[in-house]
Scaffold this motif. Structure first.
Motif, mmCIF file in Angstrom:
data_model
loop_
_atom_site.group_PDB
_atom_site.id
_atom_site.type_symbol
_atom_site.label_atom_id
_atom_site.label_comp_id
_atom_site.label_asym_id
_atom_site.label_seq_id
_atom_site.Cartn_x
_atom_site.Cartn_y
_atom_site.Cartn_z
ATOM 1 N N GLY A 130 0.792 -1.260 -0.031
ATOM 2 C CA GLY A 130 -0.045 -0.032 -0.033
ATOM 3 C C GLY A 130 0.807 1.251 -0.111
ATOM 4 N N VAL A 131 2.014 1.114 -0.004
ATOM 5 C CA VAL A 131 3.023 2.400 -0.037
ATOM 6 C C VAL A 131 3.037 3.068 -1.404
ATOM 7 C CG1 VAL A 131 5.464 1.157 -0.463
ATOM 8 C CG2 VAL A 131 4.986 3.140 0.864
ATOM 9 N N GLU A 132 3.262 4.383 -1.411
ATOM 10 C CA GLU A 132 3.511 5.137 -2.811
ATOM 11 C C GLU A 132 4.557 4.292 -3.756
ATOM 12 O OE1 GLU A 132 4.170 9.031 -1.691
ATOM 13 O OE2 GLU A 132 2.232 9.270 -1.017
ATOM 14 N N ILE A 133 4.208 4.100 -4.946
ATOM 15 C CA ILE A 133 5.217 3.561 -5.893
ATOM 16 C C ILE A 133 6.289 4.348 -6.105
ATOM 17 C CG2 ILE A 133 5.711 2.362 -8.222
ATOM 18 C CD1 ILE A 133 2.949 1.033 -7.675
ATOM 19 N N GLY A 134 5.782 5.839 -6.427
ATOM 20 C CA GLY A 134 6.851 6.903 -6.573
ATOM 21 C C GLY A 134 6.657 7.206 -8.135
ATOM 22 N N ILE A 135 6.730 8.389 -8.435
ATOM 23 C CA ILE A 135 6.552 9.119 -9.687
ATOM 24 C C ILE A 135 7.727 8.287 -10.953
ATOM 25 C CG2 ILE A 135 6.412 11.275 -11.114
ATOM 26 C CD1 ILE A 135 4.233 11.593 -9.305
ATOM 27 N N ARG A 136 8.902 8.552 -10.526
ATOM 28 C CA ARG A 136 9.868 7.980 -11.416
ATOM 29 C C ARG A 136 9.567 6.825 -11.684
ATOM 30 N NH1 ARG A 136 9.341 12.300 -12.614
ATOM 31 N NH2 ARG A 136 10.359 14.138 -11.628
ATOM 32 N N ARG A 137 9.522 5.877 -10.677
ATOM 33 C CA ARG A 137 9.173 4.414 -10.954
ATOM 34 C C ARG A 137 8.138 4.170 -12.036
ATOM 35 N NH1 ARG A 137 9.721 -0.822 -10.541
ATOM 36 N NH2 ARG A 137 8.024 -2.259 -9.849
ATOM 37 N N LEU A 138 7.138 4.749 -11.782
ATOM 38 C CA LEU A 138 5.863 4.789 -12.640
ATOM 39 C C LEU A 138 6.226 5.275 -14.193
ATOM 40 C CD1 LEU A 138 2.744 5.598 -10.284
ATOM 41 C CD2 LEU A 138 3.430 3.172 -11.281
ATOM 42 N N GLU A 139 7.045 6.346 -14.298
ATOM 43 C CA GLU A 139 7.493 6.713 -15.500
ATOM 44 C C GLU A 139 8.206 5.628 -16.343
ATOM 45 O OE1 GLU A 139 7.062 11.888 -15.400
ATOM 46 O OE2 GLU A 139 9.073 10.710 -14.600
ATOM 47 N N ALA A 140 8.995 5.077 -15.492
ATOM 48 C CA ALA A 140 9.919 3.930 -16.095
ATOM 49 C C ALA A 140 9.040 3.016 -16.427
ATOM 50 C CB ALA A 140 10.970 3.720 -15.260
ATOM 51 N N ARG A 141 8.016 2.575 -15.755
ATOM 52 C CA ARG A 141 7.199 1.537 -15.944
ATOM 53 C C ARG A 141 5.745 1.927 -15.359
ATOM 54 N NH1 ARG A 141 7.279 -2.259 -19.640
ATOM 55 N NH2 ARG A 141 6.621 -4.425 -18.999
ATOM 56 N N THR A 143 2.906 0.391 -15.746
ATOM 57 C CA THR A 143 2.075 -0.740 -15.430
ATOM 58 C C THR A 143 2.390 -1.080 -13.987
ATOM 59 O OG1 THR A 143 3.091 -1.935 -16.681
ATOM 60 C CG2 THR A 143 1.227 -1.398 -17.718
ATOM 61 N N ALA A 144 3.540 -0.537 -13.258
ATOM 62 C CA ALA A 144 4.106 -1.211 -12.034
ATOM 63 C C ALA A 144 2.889 -1.086 -11.000
ATOM 64 C CB ALA A 144 5.166 -0.543 -11.560
ATOM 65 N N ALA A 145 2.777 -2.515 -10.636
ATOM 66 C CA ALA A 145 1.788 -2.404 -9.448
ATOM 67 C C ALA A 145 2.300 -2.648 -8.038
ATOM 68 C CB ALA A 145 0.756 -3.875 -9.769
ATOM 69 N N LEU A 146 3.805 -2.979 -8.199
ATOM 70 C CA LEU A 146 4.420 -3.150 -6.889
ATOM 71 C C LEU A 146 5.394 -2.017 -6.496
ATOM 72 C CD1 LEU A 146 5.174 -7.058 -6.892
ATOM 73 C CD2 LEU A 146 3.206 -5.841 -5.568
ATOM 74 N N CYS A 147 5.735 -1.651 -5.432
ATOM 75 C CA CYS A 147 6.970 -0.563 -5.235
ATOM 76 C C CYS A 147 8.171 -1.356 -5.299
ATOM 77 C CB CYS A 147 6.899 -0.337 -3.625
ATOM 78 S SG CYS A 147 6.991 -1.662 -2.370
ATOM 79 N N ILE A 148 9.344 -0.644 -5.199
ATOM 80 C CA ILE A 148 10.754 -1.426 -5.581
ATOM 81 C C ILE A 148 11.021 -2.516 -4.658
ATOM 82 C CG2 ILE A 148 11.871 0.559 -4.489
ATOM 83 C CD1 ILE A 148 12.448 -1.413 -7.867
ATOM 84 N N ASP A 149 10.585 -2.335 -3.449
ATOM 85 C CA ASP A 149 10.975 -3.186 -2.361
ATOM 86 C C ASP A 149 10.280 -4.362 -2.467
ATOM 87 O OD1 ASP A 149 12.505 -1.178 -1.124
ATOM 88 O OD2 ASP A 149 11.197 -0.420 0.280
ATOM 89 N N CYS A 150 8.763 -4.543 -2.518
ATOM 90 C CA CYS A 150 7.849 -5.591 -2.939
ATOM 91 C C CYS A 150 8.246 -6.446 -4.183
ATOM 92 C CB CYS A 150 6.745 -5.329 -2.800
ATOM 93 S SG CYS A 150 5.983 -4.891 -1.256
ATOM 94 N N LYS A 151 8.661 -5.703 -5.270
ATOM 95 C CA LYS A 151 9.198 -6.217 -6.460
ATOM 96 C C LYS A 151 10.259 -7.094 -6.135
ATOM 97 C CE LYS A 151 8.611 -7.070 -10.922
ATOM 98 N NZ LYS A 151 7.920 -8.339 -11.222
ATOM 99 N N THR A 152 11.236 -6.495 -5.527
ATOM 100 C CA THR A 152 12.767 -7.242 -5.246
ATOM 101 C C THR A 152 12.290 -8.273 -4.493
ATOM 102 O OG1 THR A 152 13.861 -4.829 -5.357
ATOM 103 C CG2 THR A 152 14.950 -6.768 -4.192
ATOM 104 N N LEU A 153 11.521 -8.312 -3.579
ATOM 105 C CA LEU A 153 11.314 -9.597 -2.839
ATOM 106 C C LEU A 153 10.670 -10.361 -3.533
ATOM 107 C CD1 LEU A 153 9.980 -7.862 0.726
ATOM 108 C CD2 LEU A 153 12.269 -9.127 0.109
ATOM 109 N N ASP A 154 9.837 -10.174 -4.258
ATOM 110 C CA ASP A 154 8.941 -10.997 -5.307
ATOM 111 C C ASP A 154 9.705 -11.629 -6.422
ATOM 112 O OD1 ASP A 154 6.412 -12.046 -6.350
ATOM 113 O OD2 ASP A 154 6.608 -10.756 -8.018
ATOM 114 N N GLU A 155 10.853 -10.873 -6.675
ATOM 115 C CA GLU A 155 11.769 -11.499 -7.571
ATOM 116 C C GLU A 155 12.870 -12.442 -6.882
ATOM 117 O OE1 GLU A 155 13.842 -8.220 -9.480
ATOM 118 O OE2 GLU A 155 12.093 -8.001 -10.912
ATOM 119 N N ILE A 156 13.220 -12.377 -5.679
ATOM 120 C CA ILE A 156 14.007 -13.053 -4.858
ATOM 121 C C ILE A 156 13.191 -14.414 -4.592
ATOM 122 C CG2 ILE A 156 14.832 -13.359 -2.644
ATOM 123 C CD1 ILE A 156 15.419 -10.523 -2.622
#
Length: 163
Positions: A130-141, A143-156
């Motif tokens: 539920g945390v903010e994903i962030g403007i720069r991350r959303l501009e890069a992707r 369709t991002a549905a996960l913040c960078i921390d959750c995405k990193t954990l998901d990939e691990i």
């Protein structure tokens, strides 16, 4: 996951300063857009920001749909080749195109989901925490549905299940 970015050949629209297209994960996305510059104290995902991302997503979706139309036209215009090697090459080319279009079909679905989140004013927040994903991350992707921390954990976790 790091996406390889390959610039496409510039078109007349590119030189006019509209959009420069790049290929990201085999998908064309309007790359050269005006980045959003947040003002001090500005609320996250206000109407201006939502409109900014809606424009990016709609442009990206239109470009993907144009690619689908081009593929259909190319396949309809394909001629029957007499040489078996030429036919095999043509079939392999069609198979690659169809796989690319299938990935883009899935991406269009994600774009439509993101557009729905914008309409519901739920865009820009991590589905997991539920945390903010962030403007720069959303501009890069966008369709991002996960913040960078959750995405990193998901990939691990994904790497652990594959091994």
């Amino acid at each position: 996951m790091i996406a390889k970015v390959r610039k496409k050949k510039p078109t007349s629209a590119d030189s006019a300063g509209k959009h420069e297209n790049v290929t990201t994960n085999n998908s064309v996305m309007p790359y050269k857009f005006e980045p959003y510059h947040a003002k001090a104290g500005e609320q996250y995902m206000n109407d201006t920001q939502l409109n900014h991302f809606k424009g990016i997503l709609e442009t990206w979706k239109k470009e993907l749909m144009r690619e689908v139309d081009n593929t259909i036209s190319e396949m309809k215009e394909a001629s029957v080749l007499a040489d078996p090697n030429d036919r095999a090459t043509q079939e392999e080319t069609f198979n690659l195109e169809l796989r690319t279009r299938d990935r883009e079909r899935k991406l269009i679905k994600k774009i439509e989901e993101a557009l729905q989140q914008i309409d519901d004013k739920e865009y820009g927040y991590c589905e997991s925490c539920g945390v903010e994903i962030g403007i720069r991350r959303l501009e890069a992707r966008p369709t991002a549905a996960l913040c960078i921390d959750c995405k990193t954990l998901d990939e691990i976790r994904e790497k652990r299940t594959i091994q």
